[in-house]
Design an enzyme around this catalytic site. Sequence first.
Site, PDB file in Angstrom:
ATOM      1  N   TYR A  15       0.823  -1.224   0.000  1.00  0.00           N
ATOM      2  CA  TYR A  15       0.000   0.000   0.000  1.00  0.00           C
ATOM      3  C   TYR A  15       0.849   1.262   0.000  1.00  0.00           C
ATOM      4  CZ  TYR A  15      -3.833  -3.167   0.655  1.00  0.00           C
ATOM      5  OH  TYR A  15      -4.730  -4.176   0.458  1.00  0.00           O
ATOM      6  N   GLY A  16       1.767   1.371   0.981  1.00  0.00           N
ATOM      7  CA  GLY A  16       2.577   2.580   1.082  1.00  0.00           C
ATOM      8  C   GLY A  16       3.390   2.815  -0.182  1.00  0.00           C
ATOM      9  N   GLY A 109       0.529  -6.987   0.627  1.00  0.00           N
ATOM     10  CA  GLY A 109      -0.560  -7.594   1.391  1.00  0.00           C
ATOM     11  C   GLY A 109      -1.892  -7.589   0.656  1.00  0.00           C
ATOM     12  N   ASN A 113      -4.906 -10.485   1.370  1.00  0.00           N
ATOM     13  CA  ASN A 113      -5.770 -10.107   2.493  1.00  0.00           C
ATOM     14  C   ASN A 113      -7.250 -10.271   2.194  1.00  0.00           C
ATOM     15  OD1 ASN A 113      -6.688  -7.685   1.270  1.00  0.00           O
ATOM     16  ND2 ASN A 113      -4.942  -6.552   2.074  1.00  0.00           N
ATOM     17  N   GLY A 114      -8.059 -10.019   3.235  1.00  0.00           N
ATOM     18  CA  GLY A 114      -9.499 -10.216   3.158  1.00  0.00           C
ATOM     19  C   GLY A 114     -10.231  -9.035   2.555  1.00  0.00           C
ATOM     20  N   MET A 116     -10.966  -6.239   3.665  1.00  0.00           N
ATOM     21  CA  MET A 116     -11.808  -5.409   4.549  1.00  0.00           C
ATOM     22  C   MET A 116     -11.228  -4.009   4.625  1.00  0.00           C
ATOM     23  SD  MET A 116     -12.675  -8.033   7.618  1.00  0.00           S
ATOM     24  CE  MET A 116     -14.040  -7.126   8.309  1.00  0.00           C
ATOM     25  N   VAL A 244      16.016  -5.889  -1.572  1.00  0.00           N
ATOM     26  CA  VAL A 244      16.980  -4.880  -1.104  1.00  0.00           C
ATOM     27  C   VAL A 244      17.647  -5.393   0.168  1.00  0.00           C
ATOM     28  CG1 VAL A 244      17.206  -2.554  -0.142  1.00  0.00           C
ATOM     29  CG2 VAL A 244      15.770  -2.947  -2.154  1.00  0.00           C
ATOM     30  N   GLU A 353     -14.105  -9.084  13.693  1.00  0.00           N
ATOM     31  CA  GLU A 353     -14.729  -9.310  12.401  1.00  0.00           C
ATOM     32  C   GLU A 353     -15.314 -10.715  12.381  1.00  0.00           C
ATOM     33  OE1 GLU A 353     -11.067  -8.833  10.001  1.00  0.00           O
ATOM     34  OE2 GLU A 353     -11.597 -10.718   9.067  1.00  0.00           O
ATOM     35  N   HIS A 438      -1.686  -8.347  11.098  1.00  0.00           N
ATOM     36  CA  HIS A 438      -1.624  -6.882  11.057  1.00  0.00           C
ATOM     37  C   HIS A 438      -0.382  -6.316  11.742  1.00  0.00           C
ATOM     38  CE1 HIS A 438      -6.357  -6.988  10.983  1.00  0.00           C
ATOM     39  NE2 HIS A 438      -5.838  -7.366   9.836  1.00  0.00           N
ATOM     40  N   GLY A 466       3.229   0.555   6.785  1.00  0.00           N
ATOM     41  CA  GLY A 466       2.666   0.251   8.102  1.00  0.00           C
ATOM     42  C   GLY A 466       3.641   0.444   9.253  1.00  0.00           C
ATOM     43  N   ASN A 476      -9.022  -3.005  10.931  1.00  0.00           N
ATOM     44  CA  ASN A 476      -8.068  -3.532   9.946  1.00  0.00           C
ATOM     45  C   ASN A 476      -7.292  -2.360   9.341  1.00  0.00           C
ATOM     46  OD1 ASN A 476     -10.802  -4.744  10.088  1.00  0.00           O
ATOM     47  ND2 ASN A 476      -9.755  -6.470   9.178  1.00  0.00           N
TER      48      ASN A 476
HETATM   49  P1  FAD Z   1       2.901  -4.669   2.543  1.00  0.00           P
HETATM   50  O1  FAD Z   1       1.571  -4.668   1.900  1.00  0.00           O
HETATM   51  O2  FAD Z   1       3.246  -5.782   3.456  1.00  0.00           O
HETATM   52  O3  FAD Z   1       3.979  -4.596   1.364  1.00  0.00           O
HETATM   53  C1  FAD Z   1       5.365  -4.691   1.587  1.00  0.00           C
HETATM   54  C2  FAD Z   1       6.023  -5.311   0.362  1.00  0.00           C
HETATM   55  O4  FAD Z   1       7.435  -5.154   0.470  1.00  0.00           O
HETATM   56  C3  FAD Z   1       5.771  -6.799   0.205  1.00  0.00           C
HETATM   57  O5  FAD Z   1       5.280  -7.072  -1.094  1.00  0.00           O
HETATM   58  C4  FAD Z   1       7.136  -7.440   0.453  1.00  0.00           C
HETATM   59  O6  FAD Z   1       7.342  -8.636  -0.297  1.00  0.00           O
HETATM   60  C5  FAD Z   1       8.086  -6.343   0.026  1.00  0.00           C
HETATM   61  N1  FAD Z   1       9.403  -6.401   0.685  1.00  0.00           N
HETATM   62  C6  FAD Z   1       9.667  -6.616   2.001  1.00  0.00           C
HETATM   63  N2  FAD Z   1      10.991  -6.561   2.237  1.00  0.00           N
HETATM   64  C7  FAD Z   1      11.591  -6.292   1.041  1.00  0.00           C
HETATM   65  C8  FAD Z   1      12.951  -6.115   0.643  1.00  0.00           C
HETATM   66  N3  FAD Z   1      13.961  -6.172   1.522  1.00  0.00           N
HETATM   67  N4  FAD Z   1      13.211  -5.893  -0.667  1.00  0.00           N
HETATM   68  C9  FAD Z   1      12.188  -5.827  -1.586  1.00  0.00           C
HETATM   69  N5  FAD Z   1      10.894  -5.971  -1.247  1.00  0.00           N
HETATM   70  C10 FAD Z   1      10.588  -6.206   0.055  1.00  0.00           C
HETATM   71  N6  FAD Z   1      -5.762  -5.437   6.284  1.00  0.00           N
HETATM   72  C11 FAD Z   1      -6.951  -4.838   6.129  1.00  0.00           C
HETATM   73  O7  FAD Z   1      -7.059  -3.612   6.250  1.00  0.00           O
HETATM   74  N7  FAD Z   1      -8.078  -5.579   5.824  1.00  0.00           N
HETATM   75  C12 FAD Z   1      -8.043  -6.933   5.702  1.00  0.00           C
HETATM   76  O8  FAD Z   1      -9.063  -7.569   5.406  1.00  0.00           O
HETATM   77  C13 FAD Z   1      -6.798  -7.590   5.898  1.00  0.00           C
HETATM   78  N8  FAD Z   1      -6.700  -8.942   5.831  1.00  0.00           N
HETATM   79  C14 FAD Z   1      -5.477  -9.537   5.912  1.00  0.00           C
HETATM   80  C15 FAD Z   1      -5.369 -10.905   5.739  1.00  0.00           C
HETATM   81  C16 FAD Z   1      -4.125 -11.520   5.736  1.00  0.00           C
HETATM   82  C17 FAD Z   1      -4.021 -12.997   5.573  1.00  0.00           C
HETATM   83  C18 FAD Z   1      -2.950 -10.733   5.902  1.00  0.00           C
HETATM   84  C19 FAD Z   1      -1.588 -11.359   5.888  1.00  0.00           C
HETATM   85  C20 FAD Z   1      -3.051  -9.367   6.080  1.00  0.00           C
HETATM   86  C21 FAD Z   1      -4.302  -8.758   6.099  1.00  0.00           C
HETATM   87  N9  FAD Z   1      -4.430  -7.385   6.254  1.00  0.00           N
HETATM   88  C22 FAD Z   1      -5.646  -6.786   6.151  1.00  0.00           C
HETATM   89  C23 FAD Z   1      -3.251  -6.527   6.530  1.00  0.00           C
HETATM   90  C24 FAD Z   1      -2.774  -5.719   5.319  1.00  0.00           C
HETATM   91  O9  FAD Z   1      -2.653  -6.552   4.185  1.00  0.00           O
HETATM   92  C25 FAD Z   1      -1.429  -5.061   5.669  1.00  0.00           C
HETATM   93  O10 FAD Z   1      -1.641  -4.214   6.785  1.00  0.00           O
HETATM   94  C26 FAD Z   1      -0.870  -4.239   4.514  1.00  0.00           C
HETATM   95  O11 FAD Z   1      -0.630  -5.027   3.386  1.00  0.00           O
HETATM   96  C27 FAD Z   1       0.427  -3.542   4.921  1.00  0.00           C
HETATM   97  O12 FAD Z   1       0.773  -2.625   3.909  1.00  0.00           O
HETATM   98  P2  FAD Z   1       2.253  -2.072   3.750  1.00  0.00           P
HETATM   99  O13 FAD Z   1       2.239  -1.069   2.666  1.00  0.00           O
HETATM  100  O14 FAD Z   1       2.746  -1.646   5.094  1.00  0.00           O
HETATM  101  O15 FAD Z   1       3.165  -3.329   3.354  1.00  0.00           O
END
Ligand code: FAD
Length: 497
Positions: A15-16, A109, A113-114, A116, A244, A353, A438, A466, A476
């Site tokens: 997301y970020g 994620g 993810n679900g 939500m 990285v 949930e 999470h 995150g 969530n």
């Molecule tokens: P992420 O989405 O985790 O993205 C980080 C990315 O960086 C990943 O693709 C990873 O592979 C990559 N990465 C990591 N380290 C490196 C590196 N060193 N070099 C290169 N790439 C790297 N949230 C909700 O709001 N609603 C839901 O319904 C929900 N359901 C979920 C269900 C499951 C099973 C899971 C696991 C999570 C769920 N979440 C849900 C949580 C949500 O998906 C996360 O909070 C969100 O994805 C976090 O976003 P982010 O941008 O912080 O990082």
Amino acid sequence: PNGARVPVLVIGTGYGGSVAALRLAQAGVDVHMVEMGMTWDTPGSDGKIFSGMRSPDYRAYWLRTRTKQPLSNFLGFPIDKDVPKYTGILDAEDFGGILVYQGRGVGGGSLVNGGMAVTPKRSRFSAILPSVNADEMYNVYYPRANSGLGVNEIDRAWFDTTDCYQYARVGRKHAQRSGFEFVYVPNVYDFNYMKQEAAGAVPKSALNAEILYGNNYGKKSLQKTYLAQAKATGRVAISAQHRVTSVSPASGGGYTVAIEQIDTGGNVVATKTVTAARVFFAAGSVGTSKLLVKLKATGALPNLNGEIGKGWGDNGNVMVGRANHLWDPTGSLQSGMPTGGIDNWDAGGAFAEVAPLPTGIETYASFYLSITNTPHRAEFSWNASAGRADLNWQTAWKQTSIDMAKSIFDKINSKEGTIYRTDLFGSYKIWGDHLTYHPLGGAVLNKATDNYGRLHGHPGLYAIDGSLIPGNTSVNPFVTITALAERNIEKIIATDL
Ligand code: FAD
């Protein structure tokens, strides 16, 4: 390519990272995204990109030889099985005391993810991020995030009648009979597509139990929203299967980024370095924290401050199942996408949930993932002898979350004359208290960074995922992660570029 110079490098495509890439590209900046997971755009021999939930295969897990299913047991029997080691989509990362589930691949994620998509109640937001102007968040950035993510709401009349939400209606009935507020939760899964699934008009995804290992249809993951828009600008390049490993100041200004290219077995096939004027850490709470504690401790980024690695929390996640009476079946067809929750945050510290248990057979079980107001926060630190980042999570901390979740389910059980299931997480084990979906924190906003995610001590480095959120969001997290990224990148584009 090896040796390249780029204006902006983004680590991670969740997301970020996706928000940063899109907005920077729209502002005319070329962006290179580096993602360690796969692209997930090519079908396997079964014609599908993702493996189903009832039959996880090589595509399901990140470099494991055995599945690590969140619900490890059914009717008390273990259900995990051997799989070939592969750069699969779901990482169950073990930190000795807590399993942290994360998505791996282009889209982070959003792939697993679900869906939500919950905006927290405004009254709770300022307790979480007190330095952020809540008016701006609720007037501008939450709406922008919801629109960018393609959030939609279920048609209530359909919810009230469709077989696939029988389990959620039972959850609603039991919540309301015990005096709790039931809230409908928006989702990024396209509910119109789901209706067509129910009508048998299109290939099934949510109604084929898909969640956790990817959705083949229907879900608006980041690949279909922010990342599609980002690619359409022509200014965003993504290198998948690249990890990285280091970021350090470059002699001529900017930062040297060390990258390993990996194959589907996780083996390093090439190492590369790229020089970037600015680097955005968007590797997720765990990925960003692991990198930053290592880079600080090893002297690659010596000026990062003492807040790096701190403020990490599990969003208070605990899971539980309840055994219903025979007159309260939850349905053999259950949509994989949850669409409701029980709000007892103010009185008992829990938002639960109503989750699916899509086994394909009638289980008479109600299943819940609770988010709780736990006060416990852990810290990542660099373990030099082992060459890895450790997390000092304590298993006993989950008891606080269990107690908060019990503020809902003890009451429902007593009202309904029902009991907890003991067969889902082991034999005779009630609570799923070994995991989180999470992870949040590790580079907390206004502590490890300034109030917009600029990392202290090294100009041109940012955290934008995150890791900025201090361990809890009360719901969530991905809408809040997206909205905060929208806020921060707008400021950064206006003042830093
Ligand atoms: P992420 O989405 O985790 O993205 C980080 C990315 O960086 C990943 O693709 C990873 O592979 C990559 N990465 C990591 N380290 C490196 C590196 N060193 N070099 C290169 N790439 C790297 N949230 C909700 O709001 N609603 C839901 O319904 C929900 N359901 C979920 C269900 C499951 C099973 C899971 C696991 C999570 C769920 N979440 C849900 C949580 C949500 O998906 C996360 O909070 C969100 O994805 C976090 O976003 P982010 O941008 O912080 O990082």
